[in-house]
Design a protein around this motif. Structure first.
Motif, PDB file in Angstrom:
ATOM      1  N   UNK A  81       0.875  -1.186   0.000  1.00  0.00           N
ATOM      2  CA  UNK A  81       0.000   0.000   0.000  1.00  0.00           C
ATOM      3  C   UNK A  81       0.903   1.224   0.000  1.00  0.00           C
ATOM      4  N   UNK A  82       0.772   2.027  -1.045  1.00  0.00           N
ATOM      5  CA  UNK A  82       1.617   3.214  -1.162  1.00  0.00           C
ATOM      6  C   UNK A  82       1.189   4.286  -0.159  1.00  0.00           C
ATOM      7  N   UNK A  83       2.051   5.260   0.036  1.00  0.00           N
ATOM      8  CA  UNK A  83       1.761   6.367   0.952  1.00  0.00           C
ATOM      9  C   UNK A  83       0.642   7.245   0.399  1.00  0.00           C
ATOM     10  N   UNK A  84      -0.037   7.997   1.281  1.00  0.00           N
ATOM     11  CA  UNK A  84      -1.153   8.838   0.835  1.00  0.00           C
ATOM     12  C   UNK A  84      -0.802   9.799  -0.307  1.00  0.00           C
ATOM     13  N   UNK A  85       0.385  10.411  -0.286  1.00  0.00           N
ATOM     14  CA  UNK A  85       0.732  11.343  -1.364  1.00  0.00           C
ATOM     15  C   UNK A  85       0.846  10.622  -2.707  1.00  0.00           C
ATOM     16  N   UNK A  86       1.055   9.296  -2.664  1.00  0.00           N
ATOM     17  CA  UNK A  86       1.149   8.501  -3.898  1.00  0.00           C
ATOM     18  C   UNK A  86      -0.177   7.814  -4.216  1.00  0.00           C
ATOM     19  N   UNK A  87      -1.221   8.179  -3.511  1.00  0.00           N
ATOM     20  CA  UNK A  87      -2.550   7.669  -3.814  1.00  0.00           C
ATOM     21  C   UNK A  87      -3.035   6.508  -2.955  1.00  0.00           C
ATOM     22  N   UNK A  88      -2.245   6.062  -2.002  1.00  0.00           N
ATOM     23  CA  UNK A  88      -2.613   4.938  -1.123  1.00  0.00           C
ATOM     24  C   UNK A  88      -3.075   3.721  -1.935  1.00  0.00           C
ATOM     25  N   UNK A  89      -2.424   3.489  -3.073  1.00  0.00           N
ATOM     26  CA  UNK A  89      -2.817   2.393  -3.952  1.00  0.00           C
ATOM     27  C   UNK A  89      -2.343   1.053  -3.419  1.00  0.00           C
ATOM     28  N   UNK A  90      -3.156   0.028  -3.652  1.00  0.00           N
ATOM     29  CA  UNK A  90      -2.839  -1.343  -3.253  1.00  0.00           C
ATOM     30  C   UNK A  90      -2.323  -2.083  -4.482  1.00  0.00           C
ATOM     31  N   UNK A  91      -1.212  -2.801  -4.316  1.00  0.00           N
ATOM     32  CA  UNK A  91      -0.705  -3.602  -5.426  1.00  0.00           C
ATOM     33  C   UNK A  91      -0.222  -4.956  -4.928  1.00  0.00           C
ATOM     34  N   UNK A  92      -0.397  -5.953  -5.754  1.00  0.00           N
ATOM     35  CA  UNK A  92       0.090  -7.304  -5.472  1.00  0.00           C
ATOM     36  C   UNK A  92       1.598  -7.318  -5.667  1.00  0.00           C
ATOM     37  N   UNK A  93       2.312  -7.969  -4.757  1.00  0.00           N
ATOM     38  CA  UNK A  93       3.759  -8.098  -4.905  1.00  0.00           C
ATOM     39  C   UNK A  93       4.145  -9.540  -5.204  1.00  0.00           C
ATOM     40  N   UNK A  94       3.749 -10.480  -4.347  1.00  0.00           N
ATOM     41  CA  UNK A  94       4.101 -11.886  -4.532  1.00  0.00           C
ATOM     42  C   UNK A  94       3.251 -12.743  -3.616  1.00  0.00           C
ATOM     43  N   UNK A  95       3.413 -14.070  -3.760  1.00  0.00           N
ATOM     44  CA  UNK A  95       2.684 -14.975  -2.885  1.00  0.00           C
ATOM     45  C   UNK A  95       3.429 -16.294  -2.766  1.00  0.00           C
ATOM     46  N   UNK A  96       3.105 -17.021  -1.709  1.00  0.00           N
ATOM     47  CA  UNK A  96       3.636 -18.357  -1.482  1.00  0.00           C
ATOM     48  C   UNK A  96       2.457 -19.306  -1.346  1.00  0.00           C
ATOM     49  N   UNK A  97       2.490 -20.400  -2.098  1.00  0.00           N
ATOM     50  CA  UNK A  97       1.415 -21.386  -2.069  1.00  0.00           C
ATOM     51  C   UNK A  97       1.793 -22.551  -1.157  1.00  0.00           C
ATOM     52  N   UNK A  98       0.882 -23.497  -1.028  1.00  0.00           N
ATOM     53  CA  UNK A  98       1.112 -24.721  -0.253  1.00  0.00           C
ATOM     54  C   UNK A  98       1.450 -24.443   1.206  1.00  0.00           C
ATOM     55  N   UNK A  99       0.684 -23.572   1.815  1.00  0.00           N
ATOM     56  CA  UNK A  99       0.841 -23.253   3.242  1.00  0.00           C
ATOM     57  C   UNK A  99      -0.332 -23.847   4.008  1.00  0.00           C
ATOM     58  N   UNK A 100      -0.168 -23.969   5.324  1.00  0.00           N
ATOM     59  CA  UNK A 100      -1.242 -24.429   6.207  1.00  0.00           C
ATOM     60  C   UNK A 100      -1.444 -23.409   7.320  1.00  0.00           C
ATOM     61  N   UNK A 101      -2.430 -23.653   8.168  1.00  0.00           N
ATOM     62  CA  UNK A 101      -2.688 -22.723   9.266  1.00  0.00           C
ATOM     63  C   UNK A 101      -1.524 -22.648  10.242  1.00  0.00           C
ATOM     64  N   UNK A 102      -0.701 -23.693  10.297  1.00  0.00           N
ATOM     65  CA  UNK A 102       0.407 -23.698  11.247  1.00  0.00           C
ATOM     66  C   UNK A 102       1.690 -23.019  10.705  1.00  0.00           C
ATOM     67  N   UNK A 103       1.707 -22.678   9.444  1.00  0.00           N
ATOM     68  CA  UNK A 103       2.879 -22.006   8.859  1.00  0.00           C
ATOM     69  C   UNK A 103       2.912 -20.548   9.321  1.00  0.00           C
ATOM     70  N   UNK A 104       4.072 -20.127   9.817  1.00  0.00           N
ATOM     71  CA  UNK A 104       4.180 -18.744  10.285  1.00  0.00           C
ATOM     72  C   UNK A 104       4.442 -17.801   9.116  1.00  0.00           C
ATOM     73  N   UNK A 105       3.957 -16.585   9.267  1.00  0.00           N
ATOM     74  CA  UNK A 105       4.194 -15.545   8.262  1.00  0.00           C
ATOM     75  C   UNK A 105       5.619 -15.048   8.401  1.00  0.00           C
ATOM     76  N   UNK A 106       6.351 -15.054   7.330  1.00  0.00           N
ATOM     77  CA  UNK A 106       7.732 -14.601   7.301  1.00  0.00           C
ATOM     78  C   UNK A 106       7.927 -13.666   6.124  1.00  0.00           C
ATOM     79  N   UNK A 107       8.986 -12.890   6.172  1.00  0.00           N
ATOM     80  CA  UNK A 107       9.349 -12.010   5.063  1.00  0.00           C
ATOM     81  C   UNK A 107       9.616 -12.849   3.812  1.00  0.00           C
ATOM     82  N   UNK A 108       9.082 -12.415   2.684  1.00  0.00           N
ATOM     83  CA  UNK A 108       9.389 -13.038   1.393  1.00  0.00           C
ATOM     84  C   UNK A 108       9.283 -12.013   0.285  1.00  0.00           C
TER      85      UNK A 108
END
Length: 108
Positions: A81-108
């Motif tokens: 999500x960009x800063x307000x002066x840049x329009x607060x736009x939402x953009x997709x960056x990346x994703x990881x598949x094959x996760x479960x509820x027990x997988x912790x969120x980590x930087x990727x």
């Protein structure tokens, strides 16, 4: 060694704690769902944000755990999500598949 989410300043949670998804995170998921489906070459009947972490950069990176079926299948989505002066736009960056509820969120 801490993950990038746990050690960088500006995160909303600790290394292991993710926050429960709120209305803002649900809206971000809705905004990037089509990009996620395109990236994964599939369609999701269910795309429900469960939890998230954020990282403040020149805007905000959202790391979101998303439930994609009635079993225990999840994906991790990174959106920006960009800063307000840049329009607060939402953009997709990346994703990881094959996760479960027990997988912790980590930087990727």
């Amino acid at each position: 060694m801490q993950s990038a989410l746990g050690s960088l300043g500006g995160t909303t949670s600790t290394n292991t704690d993710a926050l429960a998804a709120d209305d803002t995170v649900h809206a971000i998921c809705a905004a990037v769902k089509a990009d996620c489906e395109s990236h994964a070459c599939t369609t999701y009947d269910k795309f429900e944000a469960v939890s998230y972490k954020t990282q403040v950069v020149a805007g905000t990176n959202y790391y979101i755990k998303v439930k994609v079926d009635d079993n225990d299948n999840h994906v991790h989505v990174r959106a920006f999500k960009s800063l307000p002066y840049a329009g607060s736009e939402i953009s997709f960056h990346s994703m990881q598949c094959d996760k479960t509820s027990s997988c912790s969120l980590e930087y990727f």
